[in-house]
Design a protein around this motif. Structure first.
Motif, PDB file in Angstrom:
ATOM      1  N   ALA A  43      -9.543  34.386   2.740  1.00 12.89           N
ATOM      2  CA  ALA A  43     -11.981  34.551   3.171  1.00 12.89           C
ATOM      3  C   ALA A  43     -12.202  35.294   1.744  1.00 12.89           C
ATOM      4  CB  ALA A  43     -11.494  34.475   3.724  1.00 12.89           C
ATOM      5  N   ASP A  44     -11.381  36.033   1.029  1.00 13.88           N
ATOM      6  CA  ASP A  44     -11.984  37.029   0.583  1.00 13.88           C
ATOM      7  C   ASP A  44     -10.817  37.003  -0.772  1.00 13.88           C
ATOM      8  OD1 ASP A  44     -13.401  38.304  -0.808  1.00 13.88           O
ATOM      9  OD2 ASP A  44     -13.362  40.394  -0.075  1.00 13.88           O
ATOM     10  N   PRO A  45     -10.789  36.044  -1.961  1.00 12.37           N
ATOM     11  CA  PRO A  45      -9.546  36.605  -2.358  1.00 12.37           C
ATOM     12  C   PRO A  45     -10.631  36.351  -4.081  1.00 12.37           C
ATOM     13  CG  PRO A  45     -10.611  34.597  -2.306  1.00 12.37           C
ATOM     14  CD  PRO A  45     -11.748  35.130  -1.850  1.00 12.37           C
ATOM     15  N   GLY A  46     -10.888  37.022  -4.169  1.00  8.17           N
ATOM     16  CA  GLY A  46     -11.727  37.748  -5.222  1.00  8.17           C
ATOM     17  C   GLY A  46     -10.981  38.753  -5.639  1.00  8.17           C
ATOM     18  N   ALA A  47     -10.397  39.024  -7.428  1.00  7.42           N
ATOM     19  CA  ALA A  47     -10.040  39.881  -8.486  1.00  7.42           C
ATOM     20  C   ALA A  47      -8.995  40.137  -7.627  1.00  7.42           C
ATOM     21  CB  ALA A  47     -11.449  41.054  -8.286  1.00  7.42           C
ATOM     22  N   ASN A  48      -8.687  39.029  -6.414  1.00  5.08           N
ATOM     23  CA  ASN A  48      -6.913  39.060  -6.498  1.00  5.08           C
ATOM     24  C   ASN A  48      -5.595  38.364  -7.402  1.00  5.08           C
ATOM     25  OD1 ASN A  48      -4.534  39.360  -5.058  1.00  5.08           O
ATOM     26  ND2 ASN A  48      -5.455  38.933  -2.945  1.00  5.08           N
ATOM     27  N   GLU A  49      -5.398  39.394  -8.590  1.00  7.29           N
ATOM     28  CA  GLU A  49      -4.255  38.780  -9.069  1.00  7.29           C
ATOM     29  C   GLU A  49      -3.227  37.974  -8.367  1.00  7.29           C
ATOM     30  OE1 GLU A  49      -2.893  42.165 -11.171  1.00  7.29           O
ATOM     31  OE2 GLU A  49      -4.995  43.128 -12.683  1.00  7.29           O
ATOM     32  N   LEU A  50      -2.518  38.369  -7.629  1.00  5.58           N
ATOM     33  CA  LEU A  50      -1.874  37.614  -6.991  1.00  5.58           C
ATOM     34  C   LEU A  50      -1.762  36.569  -6.956  1.00  5.58           C
ATOM     35  CD1 LEU A  50       0.712  39.940  -4.383  1.00  5.58           C
ATOM     36  CD2 LEU A  50       1.230  39.070  -7.101  1.00  5.58           C
ATOM     37  N   PHE A  51      -3.825  35.565  -6.300  1.00  5.44           N
ATOM     38  CA  PHE A  51      -4.009  34.514  -5.850  1.00  5.44           C
ATOM     39  C   PHE A  51      -3.979  34.254  -6.394  1.00  5.44           C
ATOM     40  CE2 PHE A  51      -7.063  32.356  -4.718  1.00  5.44           C
ATOM     41  CZ  PHE A  51      -6.784  31.672  -3.445  1.00  5.44           C
ATOM     42  N   VAL A  52      -4.486  34.332  -7.750  1.00  7.70           N
ATOM     43  CA  VAL A  52      -5.386  34.021  -8.748  1.00  7.70           C
ATOM     44  C   VAL A  52      -4.719  33.568  -9.294  1.00  7.70           C
ATOM     45  CG1 VAL A  52      -6.659  33.757 -11.063  1.00  7.70           C
ATOM     46  CG2 VAL A  52      -7.402  35.385  -8.913  1.00  7.70           C
ATOM     47  N   GLY A  53      -3.174  33.948  -9.847  1.00  5.44           N
ATOM     48  CA  GLY A  53      -1.946  34.001 -10.313  1.00  5.44           C
ATOM     49  C   GLY A  53      -0.678  33.043  -9.789  1.00  5.44           C
ATOM     50  N   GLY A  54      -0.992  32.597  -8.102  1.00  3.97           N
ATOM     51  CA  GLY A  54      -0.139  31.605  -7.587  1.00  3.97           C
ATOM     52  C   GLY A  54      -1.769  30.869  -8.087  1.00  3.97           C
ATOM     53  N   PHE A  55      -2.784  30.218  -7.900  1.00  2.63           N
ATOM     54  CA  PHE A  55      -3.571  29.360  -7.981  1.00  2.63           C
ATOM     55  C   PHE A  55      -2.814  28.875  -9.620  1.00  2.63           C
ATOM     56  CE2 PHE A  55      -6.119  28.192  -4.730  1.00  2.63           C
ATOM     57  CZ  PHE A  55      -6.610  27.084  -4.713  1.00  2.63           C
ATOM     58  N   PHE A  56      -2.989  29.155 -10.047  1.00  2.00           N
ATOM     59  CA  PHE A  56      -2.093  28.693 -11.566  1.00  2.00           C
ATOM     60  C   PHE A  56      -1.584  28.141 -11.511  1.00  2.00           C
ATOM     61  CE2 PHE A  56      -6.341  31.709 -13.882  1.00  2.00           C
ATOM     62  CZ  PHE A  56      -6.839  30.676 -14.373  1.00  2.00           C
ATOM     63  N   VAL A  57      -0.668  28.818 -11.647  1.00  5.11           N
ATOM     64  CA  VAL A  57       0.841  28.107 -11.000  1.00  5.11           C
ATOM     65  C   VAL A  57       0.821  27.456 -10.446  1.00  5.11           C
ATOM     66  CG1 VAL A  57       3.444  28.425 -10.566  1.00  5.11           C
ATOM     67  CG2 VAL A  57       2.450  29.935 -10.925  1.00  5.11           C
ATOM     68  N   TYR A  58       0.193  26.899  -9.623  1.00  8.24           N
ATOM     69  CA  TYR A  58      -0.164  25.570  -8.253  1.00  8.24           C
ATOM     70  C   TYR A  58      -0.983  24.589  -9.238  1.00  8.24           C
ATOM     71  CZ  TYR A  58      -2.638  21.645  -5.881  1.00  8.24           C
ATOM     72  OH  TYR A  58      -3.417  20.956  -5.307  1.00  8.24           O
ATOM     73  N   ILE A  59      -1.432  24.731 -10.390  1.00  8.54           N
ATOM     74  CA  ILE A  59      -3.195  23.322 -11.092  1.00  8.54           C
ATOM     75  C   ILE A  59      -1.814  23.909 -12.540  1.00  8.54           C
ATOM     76  CG2 ILE A  59      -4.831  24.549 -10.006  1.00  8.54           C
ATOM     77  CD1 ILE A  59      -4.939  25.389 -13.149  1.00  8.54           C
ATOM     78  N   VAL A  60      -0.854  24.395 -12.707  1.00 11.72           N
ATOM     79  CA  VAL A  60      -0.527  24.162 -13.903  1.00 11.72           C
ATOM     80  C   VAL A  60       0.796  22.960 -13.357  1.00 11.72           C
ATOM     81  CG1 VAL A  60       0.953  24.142 -15.382  1.00 11.72           C
ATOM     82  CG2 VAL A  60      -0.434  26.037 -15.349  1.00 11.72           C
ATOM     83  N   ASN A  61       1.642  22.758 -12.058  1.00  7.17           N
ATOM     84  CA  ASN A  61       2.963  22.070 -11.964  1.00  7.17           C
ATOM     85  C   ASN A  61       2.013  20.968 -11.049  1.00  7.17           C
ATOM     86  OD1 ASN A  61       5.291  21.299 -11.245  1.00  7.17           O
ATOM     87  ND2 ASN A  61       4.654  21.974  -8.683  1.00  7.17           N
ATOM     88  N   THR A  62       0.686  20.477 -11.481  1.00 10.70           N
ATOM     89  CA  THR A  62       0.142  19.489 -10.752  1.00 10.70           C
ATOM     90  C   THR A  62      -0.404  18.518 -11.892  1.00 10.70           C
ATOM     91  OG1 THR A  62      -1.059  20.437  -8.586  1.00 10.70           O
ATOM     92  CG2 THR A  62      -1.859  18.631  -9.191  1.00 10.70           C
ATOM     93  N   PHE A  63      -0.395  19.894 -12.946  1.00  6.33           N
ATOM     94  CA  PHE A  63      -0.998  18.321 -14.000  1.00  6.33           C
ATOM     95  C   PHE A  63       0.124  18.361 -14.600  1.00  6.33           C
ATOM     96  CE2 PHE A  63      -3.913  22.541 -14.830  1.00  6.33           C
ATOM     97  CZ  PHE A  63      -4.518  21.444 -14.143  1.00  6.33           C
ATOM     98  N   ALA A  64       1.598  19.025 -14.462  1.00  5.95           N
ATOM     99  CA  ALA A  64       2.942  18.900 -14.642  1.00  5.95           C
ATOM    100  C   ALA A  64       3.483  17.937 -14.362  1.00  5.95           C
ATOM    101  CB  ALA A  64       3.952  19.542 -14.967  1.00  5.95           C
ATOM    102  N   GLN A  65       3.175  17.058 -13.080  1.00  9.07           N
ATOM    103  CA  GLN A  65       3.511  16.576 -11.554  1.00  9.07           C
ATOM    104  C   GLN A  65       2.582  14.867 -12.815  1.00  9.07           C
ATOM    105  OE1 GLN A  65       1.257  15.553  -9.625  1.00  9.07           O
ATOM    106  NE2 GLN A  65       2.244  13.540  -9.378  1.00  9.07           N
ATOM    107  N   GLU A  66       1.900  14.891 -12.749  1.00  9.20           N
ATOM    108  CA  GLU A  66       0.547  14.136 -12.960  1.00  9.20           C
ATOM    109  C   GLU A  66       1.121  13.259 -14.352  1.00  9.20           C
ATOM    110  OE1 GLU A  66      -4.096  15.170 -10.967  1.00  9.20           O
ATOM    111  OE2 GLU A  66      -3.895  15.221 -12.754  1.00  9.20           O
ATOM    112  N   LEU A  67       0.912  14.485 -15.555  1.00 14.16           N
ATOM    113  CA  LEU A  67       1.678  14.193 -17.690  1.00 14.16           C
ATOM    114  C   LEU A  67       2.502  12.636 -16.931  1.00 14.16           C
ATOM    115  CD1 LEU A  67       0.188  13.819 -19.488  1.00 14.16           C
ATOM    116  CD2 LEU A  67       1.714  16.309 -20.193  1.00 14.16           C
TER     117      LEU A  67
END
Length: 239
Positions: A43-67
Motif C-alpha cells: 500500500a505504500d511502496p514509495g522509494a522501496n528499491e526491492l519493489f521498484v526493481g521487481g516491477f522493472f523485471v516484470y515489465i522487461v519480461n512482459t516486453f520480451a514476451q510481447e516482442l
C-alpha cells in the motif's frame, strides 16, 4: 527460428528467476518487521528499491514476451512487416508508458494511487492487452485462413484447428491475467500490484505452452504412424 526460441526462453526464465528472488527478499523484508509494516508494504511502496526493481523485471519480461509474439506474427505472415505495424506501435507505447509508471514509485511519497502511477499503470496494462489481442488474433486468423484454403484445394478436413486453439489459449491466459490486475487496480485496490508475481510466471510459461503442445502433438502423430506401420508390416518377431 529454434535459436530465437531458445534465446527468448533463456532470457525470460532468467528474468522470472530474478523476480522470484526479489519477491523472496520482499517477503522477508515485509514480514521480518511488525505486522503493520507487512500490511502496508504494497500500500505504500514509495522509494522501496526491492519493489521498484521487481516491477522493472516484470515489465522487461512482459516486453520480451510481447516482442516474441510479434515476431511469431511476422514469421507466420510470410515475413510481412505491414501486418506487424500496429502491434509494434502499441508495443513501443507500452514500453514507454509502463516504464514511466514504474518510475513513479521511485519518490518516497509515491503510492499505488498516485496520479501518475495510477493513470500510467492502467494505460500500460491496457496497451499490453491490446498487443496480445492483436498479435494472437492475427496468428490465429492466419492459421484459420490457411486451413480453409487447404481444405478447398485438397478437400481434406481443417488441419490447423488445434494450432489455432493453442494460440488462442496462450493469448487468453495472458490477457485474462492482465485484465484481472487491471480491474483490481482500477478499483483502487493494491491487490492488483500483488498479482505481478503470478503474472511474471504466466508471461514466462505461456509462450512455451505452444512449444510443449506442438511437441506432444508430434509425439502422438509419430506414435500413431508407428502403430499403423506395425499393423500393416508386422515385424518378424510378431509373425
Amino acid at each position: 527460428m529454434c535459436r530465437m526460441l531458445l534465446f527468448s526462453s533463456v532470457v525470460q526464465f532468467s528474468l522470472a528467476t530474478a523476480h522470484v528472488i526479489i519477491s523472496l527478499l520482499e517477503l522477508i523484508a515485509a514480514f521480518a518487521t511488525s505486522a503493520s509494516a507487512a500490511n502496508n508494504y504494497f500500500a505504500d511502496p514509495g522509494a522501496n528499491e526491492l519493489f521498484v526493481g521487481g516491477f522493472f523485471v516484470y515489465i522487461v519480461n512482459t516486453f520480451a514476451q510481447e516482442l516474441l509474439l510479434i515476431w511469431r506474427l511476422y514469421v507466420i505472415w510470410d515475413h510481412n512487416f505491414k501486418i506487424c505495424i500496429m502491434p509494434v506501435i502499441l508495443w513501443m507505447l507500452h514500453c514507454s508508458i509502463a516504464s514511466i509508471a514504474v518510475s513513479g514509485f521511485i519518490p518516497a511519497t509515491a503510492t499505488p494511487l498516485s496520479r501518475n502511477v495510477h493513470s500510467y499503470g492502467l494505460a500500460g496494462w491496457g496497451l499490453e492487452t491490446g498487443v496480445n489481442f492483436l498479435a494472437s488474433g492475427g496468428i490465429a486468423y492466419r492459421l484459420w485462413h490457411a486451413g480453409r484454403r487447404t481444405a478447398i484445394l485438397t478437400g481434406r478436413h481443417f488441419n490447423y484447428k488445434a494450432s489455432c486453439l493453442i494460440i488462442i489459449e496462450c493469448g487468453a491466459l495472458i490477457t485474462t491475467c492482465t485484465a484481472v490486475m487491471f480491474s483490481l487496480y482500477a478499483a483502487n485496490k493494491p491487490e492488483g500490484l500483488v498479482g505481478v508475481g503470478a503474472a511474471t510466471q504466466i508471461t514466462t510459461t505461456s509462450p512455451l505452452l505452444i512449444i510443449a503442445r506442438v511437441g506432444f502433438s508430434m509425439s502422438k502423430r509419430k506414435t500413431i504412424s508407428t502403430e499403423t506401420t506395425l499393423a500393416v508390416c508386422p515385424s518378424p518377431l510378431q509373425e
